[in-house]
Every structure is written in structure tokens, then in C-alpha cells.
Design an enzyme around this catalytic site. Structure first.
Site, short mmCIF file in Angstrom:
data_model
loop_
_atom_site.label_atom_id
_atom_site.label_comp_id
_atom_site.label_asym_id
_atom_site.label_seq_id
_atom_site.Cartn_x
_atom_site.Cartn_y
_atom_site.Cartn_z
N GLU A 261 0.86 -1.21 0.07
CA GLU A 261 0.01 0.02 0.01
C GLU A 261 1.00 1.33 0.03
OE1 GLU A 261 -0.08 -2.61 2.15
OE2 GLU A 261 -1.79 -2.70 3.37
N CYS B 273 0.84 2.01 7.43
CA CYS B 273 0.06 2.04 6.35
C CYS B 273 -1.22 2.89 6.34
CB CYS B 273 -0.17 0.78 5.53
SG CYS B 273 1.27 0.25 4.54
N1 THU Z 1 2.90 -6.09 4.28
C1 THU Z 1 2.03 -5.26 3.36
O1 THU Z 1 2.64 -5.19 2.19
N2 THU Z 1 1.12 -4.41 3.84
C2 THU Z 1 0.72 -4.56 5.00
O2 THU Z 1 -0.37 -3.64 5.07
C3 THU Z 1 1.10 -5.21 5.96
C4 THU Z 1 2.25 -6.36 5.64
C5 THU Z 1 4.05 -6.89 3.99
C6 THU Z 1 5.03 -6.57 4.65
C7 THU Z 1 6.18 -7.71 4.69
O3 THU Z 1 6.79 -7.59 3.20
C8 THU Z 1 5.04 -8.74 4.66
O4 THU Z 1 3.76 -8.12 4.35
C9 THU Z 1 4.89 -9.55 6.01
O5 THU Z 1 4.68 -8.64 6.98
#
Ligand code: THU
Length: 161
Positions: free
Chosen positions: A76, A116
Site C-alpha cells: 500500500e 500504512c
Molecule cells: N505487508 C504489506 O505489504 N502491507 C501491510 O499492510 C502489512 C504487511 C507486507 C510487509 C511484509 O513484506 C509482509 O507483508 C509480511 O509482513
């Protein structure tokens, strides 16, 4: 005397993509496509995000992990940064997010991390427009109509007023 303040999180639950509007369903499809290009060798969780601008443009991104763990970036956040850098006059109206592990999308909706949510809140304050968040899971889909619904008590102390 203290008093208890109860804050509400307001989320609408849907049984599946067939219950969504065409444009929400399309945005989810774009988020799913984006998750395919995730760089997530450490967690194994491939997250995809697709955001809609008020111009109708769709921006997609995915999580980018790094061997130095804190250097990783969420899907995000990556999409929002790209949109701000390249479409400075446009407001974000909707963000769809989903994640898969070994090609299996998560059963439960992917609910954006706290960082985020705060980043999304900044975009709402910047544009003055509400951002809807569509969170996909195979068993249910959540939709929040704005970021206040996802992040009550967000940090606002540096905002004017
Ligand atoms: N992650 C996201 O891309 N968005 C989120 O809102 C939460 C977590 C990703 C970060 C990391 O690469 C993986 O998910 C595991 O935490």
C-alpha cells in the site's frame, strides 16, 4: 473522575467478489495481479495493492522486502508513494489490498498495518477526500468507507487547526 470512551471501527463485510460493484471487483483483480510481482522471500507473504485516483487512473504495487528487514516497504505504501510522486494533482479514492502465500490467497481479509493506515490518513488530509479501503480474503471481504473507520485516534497533532 475518569470516563470510558468507546471508539468504533466501521467495516462492512461481504461474502465474496460477486457482491462488490464492478469497479471494486476490478480494483481487486488489479491488486491480485500486482501481488504476483511481490518481492517477499523472507515472509513468503506476497501482498498486492491497487489504488484508484479521482482521474480514473489505477496504480498498482506490491511489497518489497529487504535482507535488512526494516528497509522493506508495504504494498500500500509503495502504491501511495508512486501515486504521489507521479500524479501530484490527483486524489486517491479507493485502495484494494490482498495477499497470497504459495499462490493461495489468504482466507481472512488483509487489513493494512498501522503504518500504512497513518500513510493513508495523510492522503485523506492532503486531498480532503475520503479513501475507501477494500480488504480481500477468500472467506470474506471487508470495506472501510474512510480511514477514520480503520484508524481512530490517528496522529493529527501537526495538522493545521
Ligand atoms: N505487508 C504489506 O505489504 N502491507 C501491510 O499492510 C502489512 C504487511 C507486507 C510487509 C511484509 O513484506 C509482509 O507483508 C509480511 O509482513
Amino acid at each position: 473522575m475518569s470516563r470510558l470512551i468507546q471508539l468504533e471501527l466501521r467495516i462492512r463485510e461481504y461474502n465474496g467478489p460477486e457482491e462488490l460493484s464492478d469497479s471494486d471487483r476490478y480494483l481487486l483483480t488489479m491488486a491480485k495481479d500486482a501481488s504476483k510481482n511481490s518481492h517477499s522471500p523472507y515472509s513468503g507473504l506476497a501482498v498486492g495493492a491497487a489504488l484508484m485516483l479521482d482521474s480514473g487512473e489505477i496504480i498498482t504495487a506490491n511489497n518489497r522486502e529487504n535482507a535488512a528487514f526494516p528497509s522493506g516497504i508495504c504494498a500500500e505504501h509503495a502504491a501511495i508513494a508512486y501515486a504521489g510522486a507521479n500524479y501530484p494533482g490527483s486524489a486517491i479514492t479507493d485502495i484494494a489490498v490482498c495477499a497470497h502465500r504459495n499462490k493461495d490467497f489468504t482466507k481472512e481479509p488483509v487489513t493494512p498495518c498501522g503504518k500504512c493506515r497513518q500513510v493513508m490518513a495523510e492522503e485523506e488530509h492532503k486531498s480532503g477526500k475520503r479513501i475507501r479501503v477494500i480488504m480481500f480474503g477468500e472467506s470474506r471481504i471487508y470495506i472501510a468507507e474512510d480511514i477514520e473507520s480503520l484508524l481512530p485516534l490517528q496522529f493529527k497533532s501537526l495538522l493545521p487547526g
